[in-house]
Design a protein around this motif. Sequence first.
Motif, PDB file in Angstrom:
ATOM      1  N   LYS A  96      25.430  48.132  40.824  1.00 10.54           N
ATOM      2  CA  LYS A  96      24.064  47.927  41.316  1.00 10.54           C
ATOM      3  C   LYS A  96      23.677  48.974  42.349  1.00 10.54           C
TER       4      LYS A  96
ATOM      5  N   HIS B 265      32.325  37.295  48.790  1.00 12.16           N
ATOM      6  CA  HIS B 265      31.610  38.510  49.198  1.00 12.16           C
ATOM      7  C   HIS B 265      30.744  38.113  50.382  1.00 12.16           C
TER       8      HIS B 265
ATOM      9  N   SER C  99      26.546  42.923  53.115  1.00  9.43           N
ATOM     10  CA  SER C  99      26.568  44.372  52.958  1.00  9.43           C
ATOM     11  C   SER C  99      26.266  45.023  54.304  1.00  9.43           C
TER      12      SER C  99
ATOM     13  N   GLY D  59      31.022  45.435  50.625  1.00  3.49           N
ATOM     14  CA  GLY D  59      30.227  45.235  51.835  1.00  3.49           C
ATOM     15  C   GLY D  59      30.456  46.183  52.976  1.00  3.49           C
TER      16      GLY D  59
ATOM     17  N   GLU E  49      35.230  45.328  45.886  1.00  6.62           N
ATOM     18  CA  GLU E  49      33.997  45.578  45.124  1.00  6.62           C
ATOM     19  C   GLU E  49      33.042  46.494  45.873  1.00  6.62           C
TER      20      GLU E  49
ATOM     21  N   GLY F 133      30.280  49.201  46.820  1.00  4.73           N
ATOM     22  CA  GLY F 133      29.156  49.937  46.234  1.00  4.73           C
ATOM     23  C   GLY F 133      28.727  51.036  47.196  1.00  4.73           C
ATOM     24  N   ARG F 134      28.108  50.611  48.287  1.00  5.00           N
ATOM     25  CA  ARG F 134      27.545  51.552  49.258  1.00  5.00           C
ATOM     26  C   ARG F 134      28.570  52.584  49.750  1.00  5.00           C
TER      27      ARG F 134
ATOM     28  N   ARG G   6      14.383  51.436  51.086  1.00  4.83           N
ATOM     29  CA  ARG G   6      15.183  50.735  52.097  1.00  4.83           C
ATOM     30  C   ARG G   6      14.538  50.700  53.487  1.00  4.83           C
TER      31      ARG G   6
ATOM     32  N   TYR H 177      13.990  46.847  54.537  1.00  3.44           N
ATOM     33  CA  TYR H 177      14.954  46.290  55.505  1.00  3.44           C
ATOM     34  C   TYR H 177      14.810  46.895  56.886  1.00  3.44           C
TER      35      TYR H 177
ATOM     36  N   TYR I 170      21.600  52.123  46.559  1.00  2.00           N
ATOM     37  CA  TYR I 170      20.423  51.257  46.668  1.00  2.00           C
ATOM     38  C   TYR I 170      19.161  52.056  46.956  1.00  2.00           C
TER      39      TYR I 170
HETATM   40  N1  LLP Z   1      29.935  42.446  45.321  1.00  2.00           N
HETATM   41  C1  LLP Z   1      28.905  41.577  45.356  1.00  2.00           C
HETATM   42  C2  LLP Z   1      29.109  40.232  44.848  1.00  2.00           C
HETATM   43  C3  LLP Z   1      27.672  41.970  45.898  1.00  2.00           C
HETATM   44  O1  LLP Z   1      26.663  41.099  45.941  1.00  2.00           O
HETATM   45  C4  LLP Z   1      27.500  43.291  46.386  1.00  2.00           C
HETATM   46  C5  LLP Z   1      26.216  43.747  46.937  1.00  2.00           C
HETATM   47  C6  LLP Z   1      28.601  44.167  46.323  1.00  2.00           C
HETATM   48  C7  LLP Z   1      29.801  43.707  45.787  1.00  2.00           C
HETATM   49  C8  LLP Z   1      28.536  45.580  46.841  1.00  2.00           C
HETATM   50  O2  LLP Z   1      28.282  45.589  48.206  1.00  2.00           O
HETATM   51  P1  LLP Z   1      28.324  46.954  49.037  1.00  2.00           P
HETATM   52  O3  LLP Z   1      29.742  47.440  49.067  1.00  2.00           O
HETATM   53  O4  LLP Z   1      27.444  47.925  48.349  1.00  2.00           O
HETATM   54  O5  LLP Z   1      27.799  46.591  50.364  1.00  2.00           O
HETATM   55  N2  LLP Z   1      19.917  46.551  48.578  1.00  2.00           N
HETATM   56  C9  LLP Z   1      20.642  46.329  49.810  1.00  2.00           C
HETATM   57  C10 LLP Z   1      22.082  45.963  49.541  1.00  2.00           C
HETATM   58  C11 LLP Z   1      22.256  44.756  48.652  1.00  2.00           C
HETATM   59  C12 LLP Z   1      23.708  44.419  48.410  1.00  2.00           C
HETATM   60  C13 LLP Z   1      23.853  43.341  47.396  1.00  2.00           C
HETATM   61  N3  LLP Z   1      25.199  42.972  47.071  1.00  2.00           N
HETATM   62  C14 LLP Z   1      20.521  47.576  50.665  1.00  2.00           C
HETATM   63  O6  LLP Z   1      19.890  48.532  50.249  1.00  2.00           O
HETATM   64  O7  LLP Z   1      21.018  47.604  51.781  1.00  2.00           O
END
Ligand code: LLP
Length: 417
Positions: free
Chosen positions: A62, A200, A203, A240, A276, A278-279, A315, A319, A374
């Motif tokens: 995502k 989770h 983020s 996150g 998991e 992403g960012r 963003r 946010y 994102y």
């Molecule tokens: N796993 C799950 C179940 C999640 O819901 C998410 C992100 C991740 C992994 C990845 O998280 P990360 O490592 O990227 O933080 N659009 C927002 C961020 C939404 C995150 C949603 N869930 C932004 O631009 O800050």
Amino acid sequence: GLGFYTGEDGYLYVDNLRIDDIRAEVKNSPFYLYSQNRITANYQAYADALKGLDHFVGYAVKANNNLPIMRHLQSLGSGAVLVSGNELQAAEAAGFDTTRTIFNGNGKLPEELRLAILKGALINVDSEFDLENIAAAAKAVDRTARVLIRINPDVDPQVHAYVSTGLANSKFGIRNSHLQWFLNRIREEPLLELAGVHSHLGSTITKVDIFRDAAQIMIGFIKQIRAEGFDPKYLNIGGGLGIDYYRRGDAFPSPADLVDTVRDLVADLGLTMILEPGRSMIGNASALVNTVTGTKTNGNKNFIVVDGSMSALIRPSLYDAYQHIELTAPGDGPEQVFDIVGPVCESADFLGKERALRTPSAGDGLVVHDAGAYCMAMASTYNLKMRPAEYWVADGQLKQIRRGETLEDHLRMFEGL
Ligand code: LLP
């Protein structure tokens, strides 16, 4: 150089290339620009941090669903974390082994679940109805569904409410008081296999010790389900980890810091640990490159108007997120404090507020940093500002990795109606 940096000549670079040279070549402003080396280094930081632990890293698609980027992460050894059937199919198109993918979400649809089960994905269970839908989908395709129970641990990630997911009142996951129902229900269904536990927290997390709090809660649950005769394989502590959007560099937590908070807890559990991210995998590997249209002053506010907007990068508007902004070249305009805004017809259309920058001229380059996660993934065509093209620098060469959306793409959706 690796990633984005200012050279000794005062110009902004990505890897070995001057961004102004790229702008002159591309003539396609605004555009997203990536450093493949930076993506590789980000993945490697997780792989190194996890050495000595049985693990797999699932990249959260995502954050950025560009196909060459997904293919690259797959080639490095990454698995994929998905939240829709389309993301699952895109992951497959990018070459991911679908048995090393994880399907998340609080509203997974029956047809998406059937696909995920057929492809052998791990599935995180989010609610009673979700488990019933998974059981029905498993029966429909006559295949075993491997599920992880998503615990809502009620741990506060201390981040913006919109990106906080593991609090008691959040729409995600299952509270401790309900867990026994899930164990009983899984035991009744021969086509459901309890593969592990997930949580989770949210983020943009900067305090990694909360992963330890969550892991402790999850391990308590692992002990409980083992005592009931289940044989879980996975401990999935989610994604996150935040990134250093302010670019201060001082002791920002790394993947190693995250893993080290839980290492002693999970080392001897006999489980495969899943992360998991992403960012933190892709965020700092890209910038949105814009061109200055002009400057103006209203009241006591100075504005730099650029061609990029909330349509390309939402963003800050959504946010109030901070992303660092720089001009691509040195110059002699006087330094002033500016809001950096786009051409979209609303006041929420800003990329940055109150930034001290030299006064630019029309045609100058302006980048919004840390735009890999994102940003393109959340881009829209509002005001018919079409989604930008994407480029990366790989092996020292500039390469287009996605064409820009065109007005023709838009008009085609109405043909023949
Ligand atoms: N796993 C799950 C179940 C999640 O819901 C998410 C992100 C991740 C992994 C990845 O998280 P990360 O490592 O990227 O933080 N659009 C927002 C961020 C939404 C995150 C949603 N869930 C932004 O631009 O800050």
